[in-house]
Enzyme design. Sequence first.
Site, PDB file in Angstrom:
ATOM      1  N   HIS A  14       1.072  -0.809  -0.133  1.00 48.73           N
ATOM      2  CA  HIS A  14       0.569   0.103   0.245  1.00 48.73           C
ATOM      3  C   HIS A  14       0.428   1.497  -0.537  1.00 48.73           C
ATOM      4  O   HIS A  14       0.438   3.016  -0.053  1.00 48.73           O
ATOM      5  CB  HIS A  14      -0.734  -0.088   1.435  1.00 48.73           C
ATOM      6  CG  HIS A  14      -1.994  -1.015   0.801  1.00 48.73           C
ATOM      7  ND1 HIS A  14      -2.585  -0.938   0.095  1.00 48.73           N
ATOM      8  CD2 HIS A  14      -2.113  -1.976   1.548  1.00 48.73           C
ATOM      9  CE1 HIS A  14      -3.810  -2.245   0.221  1.00 48.73           C
ATOM     10  NE2 HIS A  14      -2.869  -2.794   1.203  1.00 48.73           N
ATOM     11  N   HIS A  19      -4.529   6.084  -0.834  1.00 44.45           N
ATOM     12  CA  HIS A  19      -4.786   6.216   0.223  1.00 44.45           C
ATOM     13  C   HIS A  19      -4.458   6.507   1.053  1.00 44.45           C
ATOM     14  O   HIS A  19      -5.002   6.870   2.693  1.00 44.45           O
ATOM     15  CB  HIS A  19      -5.747   4.900   0.172  1.00 44.45           C
ATOM     16  CG  HIS A  19      -6.990   4.872   0.388  1.00 44.45           C
ATOM     17  ND1 HIS A  19      -8.097   6.259   0.634  1.00 44.45           N
ATOM     18  CD2 HIS A  19      -7.807   3.615   1.087  1.00 44.45           C
ATOM     19  CE1 HIS A  19      -8.682   5.475   1.671  1.00 44.45           C
ATOM     20  NE2 HIS A  19      -9.198   3.978   1.169  1.00 44.45           N
ATOM     21  N   TYR A  64      -6.008  -1.769   8.982  1.00 45.08           N
ATOM     22  CA  TYR A  64      -6.721  -1.362   8.055  1.00 45.08           C
ATOM     23  C   TYR A  64      -7.055   0.027   8.055  1.00 45.08           C
ATOM     24  O   TYR A  64      -7.918   0.825   8.927  1.00 45.08           O
ATOM     25  CB  TYR A  64      -7.339  -1.876   6.766  1.00 45.08           C
ATOM     26  CG  TYR A  64      -6.269  -2.469   6.393  1.00 45.08           C
ATOM     27  CD1 TYR A  64      -5.843  -2.961   5.327  1.00 45.08           C
ATOM     28  CD2 TYR A  64      -6.157  -4.311   6.935  1.00 45.08           C
ATOM     29  CE1 TYR A  64      -4.886  -3.618   4.751  1.00 45.08           C
ATOM     30  CE2 TYR A  64      -5.211  -4.728   6.415  1.00 45.08           C
ATOM     31  CZ  TYR A  64      -4.612  -4.979   5.562  1.00 45.08           C
ATOM     32  OH  TYR A  64      -3.777  -5.507   4.419  1.00 45.08           O
ATOM     33  N   ASN A  66     -10.227   1.414   6.700  1.00 42.22           N
ATOM     34  CA  ASN A  66     -11.092   1.575   7.680  1.00 42.22           C
ATOM     35  C   ASN A  66     -11.710   0.483   9.001  1.00 42.22           C
ATOM     36  O   ASN A  66     -12.599   0.493   9.378  1.00 42.22           O
ATOM     37  CB  ASN A  66     -12.597   0.386   6.787  1.00 42.22           C
ATOM     38  CG  ASN A  66     -12.240  -1.475   6.248  1.00 42.22           C
ATOM     39  OD1 ASN A  66     -11.245  -1.513   6.820  1.00 42.22           O
ATOM     40  ND2 ASN A  66     -12.757  -1.664   6.245  1.00 42.22           N
ATOM     41  N   ASN A 112     -13.714   6.374   4.648  1.00 43.37           N
ATOM     42  CA  ASN A 112     -13.667   5.311   5.482  1.00 43.37           C
ATOM     43  C   ASN A 112     -13.119   4.912   6.945  1.00 43.37           C
ATOM     44  O   ASN A 112     -13.645   4.896   7.333  1.00 43.37           O
ATOM     45  CB  ASN A 112     -14.151   3.487   4.997  1.00 43.37           C
ATOM     46  CG  ASN A 112     -14.896   3.232   3.865  1.00 43.37           C
ATOM     47  OD1 ASN A 112     -16.060   3.657   3.930  1.00 43.37           O
ATOM     48  ND2 ASN A 112     -14.266   2.941   2.698  1.00 43.37           N
TER      49      ASN A 112
END
EC number: 3.1.1.29
Length: 189
Positions: A14, A19, A64, A66, A112
Amino acid sequence: MKLIVGLGNPEKRHENTRHNIGFEVIDEMARLFQTGMTTGKGNFHHAKITHRGKGVIVLKPMTYMNLSGHAVVAAMNFYKIPVEEILVICDDLNIPLGSIRLRAKGSAGGQNGLKHIIQCLGREDFARLRVGIGRDHPSGSYSSFVLGKFSEEERKTADSIIPECAEAALDFVVHGIEHAMNRFNRKNA
């Protein structure tokens, strides 16, 4: 004591995705203060810094996106930081790349990580710095866009805005959210 939280997803795959721009701002702040991140009393990495006599915890949740609220609440409880002293930094696909927008409070706006923090805190009245990752995303799956990496040209723009985001966060530390909003919010955001 202030708490500056940069949102992102853990794991190497990631890194450098749209994000994870919140993580990149926290990394920039740690670099500016020549400190490394350590594991905290919760599922997060953090560093303690002092800026103009004010104590600051910079934090990256290791959940994560969320599930970011768990790390935020754990840090708030451990360091006894009230919600008024928090700034959350996150990506926003509804703001043009290269623009930022600070707000004293508000809804999750489809983000989120913010949604989970609001859910865990039971309130929306914490400051946030939204970093634009682009309005010109292809229609369809938003998740593939936000989890994707910047193009070479986009990366240059993202790299140029990260220091400004760190500066805006430090302005919040010293002067508060209203001052930071007046100084850093732009009309095109």
